[in-house]
Write a protein that holds these residues in place. Structure first.
Motif, PDB file in Angstrom:
ATOM      1  N   ARG A   7       0.823  -1.211   0.000  1.00  0.00           N
ATOM      2  CA  ARG A   7       0.000   0.000   0.000  1.00  0.00           C
ATOM      3  C   ARG A   7       0.860   1.267   0.000  1.00  0.00           C
ATOM      4  O   ARG A   7       0.513   2.255  -0.643  1.00  0.00           O
ATOM      5  CB  ARG A   7      -0.948  -0.023   1.183  1.00  0.00           C
ATOM      6  CG  ARG A   7      -2.104  -0.985   0.928  1.00  0.00           C
ATOM      7  CD  ARG A   7      -2.524  -1.705   2.182  1.00  0.00           C
ATOM      8  NE  ARG A   7      -3.575  -2.682   1.917  1.00  0.00           N
ATOM      9  CZ  ARG A   7      -3.351  -3.967   1.708  1.00  0.00           C
ATOM     10  NH1 ARG A   7      -2.129  -4.450   1.686  1.00  0.00           N
ATOM     11  NH2 ARG A   7      -4.363  -4.799   1.514  1.00  0.00           N
ATOM     12  N   SER A  64       1.410   1.760 -12.848  1.00  0.00           N
ATOM     13  CA  SER A  64       1.325   0.705 -11.840  1.00  0.00           C
ATOM     14  C   SER A  64       2.677   0.524 -11.166  1.00  0.00           C
ATOM     15  O   SER A  64       3.700   0.988 -11.664  1.00  0.00           O
ATOM     16  CB  SER A  64       0.860  -0.623 -12.453  1.00  0.00           C
ATOM     17  OG  SER A  64       1.850  -1.139 -13.309  1.00  0.00           O
ATOM     18  N   SER A  94      -8.146   7.577  -2.465  1.00  0.00           N
ATOM     19  CA  SER A  94      -8.439   6.156  -2.301  1.00  0.00           C
ATOM     20  C   SER A  94      -7.194   5.392  -1.856  1.00  0.00           C
ATOM     21  O   SER A  94      -7.247   4.545  -0.952  1.00  0.00           O
ATOM     22  CB  SER A  94      -8.977   5.578  -3.606  1.00  0.00           C
ATOM     23  OG  SER A  94      -9.176   4.196  -3.493  1.00  0.00           O
ATOM     24  N   SER A  95      -6.051   5.702  -2.474  1.00  0.00           N
ATOM     25  CA  SER A  95      -4.799   5.042  -2.104  1.00  0.00           C
ATOM     26  C   SER A  95      -4.405   5.392  -0.672  1.00  0.00           C
ATOM     27  O   SER A  95      -3.917   4.542   0.077  1.00  0.00           O
ATOM     28  CB  SER A  95      -3.670   5.436  -3.057  1.00  0.00           C
ATOM     29  OG  SER A  95      -3.909   4.915  -4.341  1.00  0.00           O
ATOM     30  N   TYR A  96      -4.634   6.643  -0.271  1.00  0.00           N
ATOM     31  CA  TYR A  96      -4.329   7.043   1.101  1.00  0.00           C
ATOM     32  C   TYR A  96      -5.219   6.280   2.089  1.00  0.00           C
ATOM     33  O   TYR A  96      -4.747   5.816   3.131  1.00  0.00           O
ATOM     34  CB  TYR A  96      -4.495   8.551   1.309  1.00  0.00           C
ATOM     35  CG  TYR A  96      -4.426   8.916   2.768  1.00  0.00           C
ATOM     36  CD1 TYR A  96      -3.208   8.954   3.443  1.00  0.00           C
ATOM     37  CD2 TYR A  96      -5.581   9.173   3.499  1.00  0.00           C
ATOM     38  CE1 TYR A  96      -3.140   9.238   4.795  1.00  0.00           C
ATOM     39  CE2 TYR A  96      -5.526   9.461   4.847  1.00  0.00           C
ATOM     40  CZ  TYR A  96      -4.297   9.493   5.492  1.00  0.00           C
ATOM     41  OH  TYR A  96      -4.247   9.763   6.835  1.00  0.00           O
ATOM     42  N   GLN A 131      -6.468   3.358   1.806  1.00  0.00           N
ATOM     43  CA  GLN A 131      -5.966   1.988   1.925  1.00  0.00           C
ATOM     44  C   GLN A 131      -4.696   1.938   2.765  1.00  0.00           C
ATOM     45  O   GLN A 131      -4.502   1.029   3.571  1.00  0.00           O
ATOM     46  CB  GLN A 131      -5.711   1.397   0.539  1.00  0.00           C
ATOM     47  CG  GLN A 131      -6.979   1.179  -0.247  1.00  0.00           C
ATOM     48  CD  GLN A 131      -6.707   0.746  -1.669  1.00  0.00           C
ATOM     49  OE1 GLN A 131      -5.616   0.301  -2.004  1.00  0.00           O
ATOM     50  NE2 GLN A 131      -7.704   0.877  -2.534  1.00  0.00           N
ATOM     51  N   LEU A 132      -3.819   2.929   2.604  1.00  0.00           N
ATOM     52  CA  LEU A 132      -2.589   2.998   3.384  1.00  0.00           C
ATOM     53  C   LEU A 132      -2.870   3.337   4.845  1.00  0.00           C
ATOM     54  O   LEU A 132      -2.207   2.827   5.748  1.00  0.00           O
ATOM     55  CB  LEU A 132      -1.650   4.043   2.774  1.00  0.00           C
ATOM     56  CG  LEU A 132      -0.353   4.338   3.528  1.00  0.00           C
ATOM     57  CD1 LEU A 132       0.516   3.074   3.614  1.00  0.00           C
ATOM     58  CD2 LEU A 132       0.394   5.481   2.858  1.00  0.00           C
ATOM     59  N   GLY A 168      -3.419   5.244  -9.149  1.00  0.00           N
ATOM     60  CA  GLY A 168      -4.835   5.410  -8.813  1.00  0.00           C
ATOM     61  C   GLY A 168      -5.131   6.760  -8.173  1.00  0.00           C
ATOM     62  O   GLY A 168      -4.293   7.660  -8.121  1.00  0.00           O
ATOM     63  N   ASP A 169      -6.333   6.887  -7.677  1.00  0.00           N
ATOM     64  CA  ASP A 169      -6.790   8.111  -7.025  1.00  0.00           C
ATOM     65  C   ASP A 169      -6.045   8.292  -5.703  1.00  0.00           C
ATOM     66  O   ASP A 169      -6.046   7.374  -4.868  1.00  0.00           O
ATOM     67  CB  ASP A 169      -8.295   8.011  -6.779  1.00  0.00           C
ATOM     68  CG  ASP A 169      -8.803   9.151  -5.935  1.00  0.00           C
ATOM     69  OD1 ASP A 169      -8.651  10.313  -6.354  1.00  0.00           O
ATOM     70  OD2 ASP A 169      -9.334   8.884  -4.832  1.00  0.00           O
ATOM     71  N   PRO A 170      -5.395   9.448  -5.488  1.00  0.00           N
ATOM     72  CA  PRO A 170      -4.622   9.636  -4.262  1.00  0.00           C
ATOM     73  C   PRO A 170      -5.440   9.448  -2.983  1.00  0.00           C
ATOM     74  O   PRO A 170      -4.951   8.858  -2.014  1.00  0.00           O
ATOM     75  CB  PRO A 170      -4.103  11.071  -4.377  1.00  0.00           C
ATOM     76  CG  PRO A 170      -4.057  11.337  -5.843  1.00  0.00           C
ATOM     77  CD  PRO A 170      -5.228  10.575  -6.402  1.00  0.00           C
ATOM     78  N   ARG A 195       2.195   1.813  -3.599  1.00  0.00           N
ATOM     79  CA  ARG A 195       1.098   2.248  -4.474  1.00  0.00           C
ATOM     80  C   ARG A 195       0.795   3.722  -4.234  1.00  0.00           C
ATOM     81  O   ARG A 195       0.553   4.478  -5.172  1.00  0.00           O
ATOM     82  CB  ARG A 195      -0.158   1.401  -4.254  1.00  0.00           C
ATOM     83  CG  ARG A 195      -0.091   0.008  -4.861  1.00  0.00           C
ATOM     84  CD  ARG A 195      -1.395  -0.773  -4.664  1.00  0.00           C
ATOM     85  NE  ARG A 195      -2.559  -0.085  -5.205  1.00  0.00           N
ATOM     86  CZ  ARG A 195      -2.873   0.007  -6.503  1.00  0.00           C
ATOM     87  NH1 ARG A 195      -2.091  -0.558  -7.402  1.00  0.00           N
ATOM     88  NH2 ARG A 195      -3.954   0.643  -6.894  1.00  0.00           N
ATOM     89  N   TYR A 196       0.795   4.102  -2.974  1.00  0.00           N
ATOM     90  CA  TYR A 196       0.476   5.492  -2.642  1.00  0.00           C
ATOM     91  C   TYR A 196       1.570   6.443  -3.120  1.00  0.00           C
ATOM     92  O   TYR A 196       1.285   7.399  -3.844  1.00  0.00           O
ATOM     93  CB  TYR A 196       0.262   5.647  -1.133  1.00  0.00           C
ATOM     94  CG  TYR A 196      -0.072   7.063  -0.748  1.00  0.00           C
ATOM     95  CD1 TYR A 196      -1.328   7.597  -1.034  1.00  0.00           C
ATOM     96  CD2 TYR A 196       0.858   7.878  -0.132  1.00  0.00           C
ATOM     97  CE1 TYR A 196      -1.643   8.903  -0.703  1.00  0.00           C
ATOM     98  CE2 TYR A 196       0.553   9.184   0.203  1.00  0.00           C
ATOM     99  CZ  TYR A 196      -0.694   9.688  -0.086  1.00  0.00           C
ATOM    100  OH  TYR A 196      -1.002  10.990   0.236  1.00  0.00           O
TER     101      TYR A 196
END
Length: 135
Positions: free
Chosen positions: A24, A70, A37-39, A41-42, A33-35, A27-28
């Motif tokens: 995670r 990616s 959404s990625s945040y 998840q992190l 992806g959307d910052p 990815r962040y």
């Protein structure tokens, strides 16, 4: 209290945390992806309000400009962990990633190797990252 290395049982759970956290985290920070959404998840792996969480929130504004398509964590390794007491641990971690950028060279792939120290805290079985420094 003396600083001591962690026994195998603790290393296993810290290693599992490391694998999930790094997936995670990369990815962040790579802007996949959307910052927001990625945040989110992190954030499940961060101690909210701690130094690392604050750094990740500040970085969010620039991530929308990232052109990463990616990122893949090729390997992650918990090299060692030290029990600092009161649920705090210092993790020594190595990771290799492949980041894909559209139009970068023939394949768009950039390989990265990183070493880091991560301070985490475990509370009632829940492990959260507090600080992370590359070395």
């Amino acid at each position: 209290q003396f600083i001591k290395d962690c026994p195998a049982e603790e290393l296993d759970k810290l290693s599992s945390f490391t694998v999930s956290f790094l997936d995670r985290y990369f990815r962040y920070i790579c802007g996949v992806g959307d910052p927001m959404s990625s945040y989110q998840q992190l954030a499940a792996y961060l101690e909210l309000g701690a130094e690392l969480d604050q750094r990740m929130q500040v970085a969010m504004d620039g991530l929308g400009w990232s052109h990463t398509s990616s990122v893949k964590v090729d390997s992650s390794q918990l090299n060692g962990a030290v029990d600092l007491g009161d649920g705090f641990y210092l993790l020594d971690v190595s990771a290799s990633t492949t980041v894909y950028y559209p139009g970068k060279g023939e394949t768009g792939e950039v390989n990265n190797d990183q070493n880091m120290k991560i301070i985490v805290r475990e509370t009632a079985g829940d492990i959260r990252a507090i600080s992370l420094e590359l070395y």
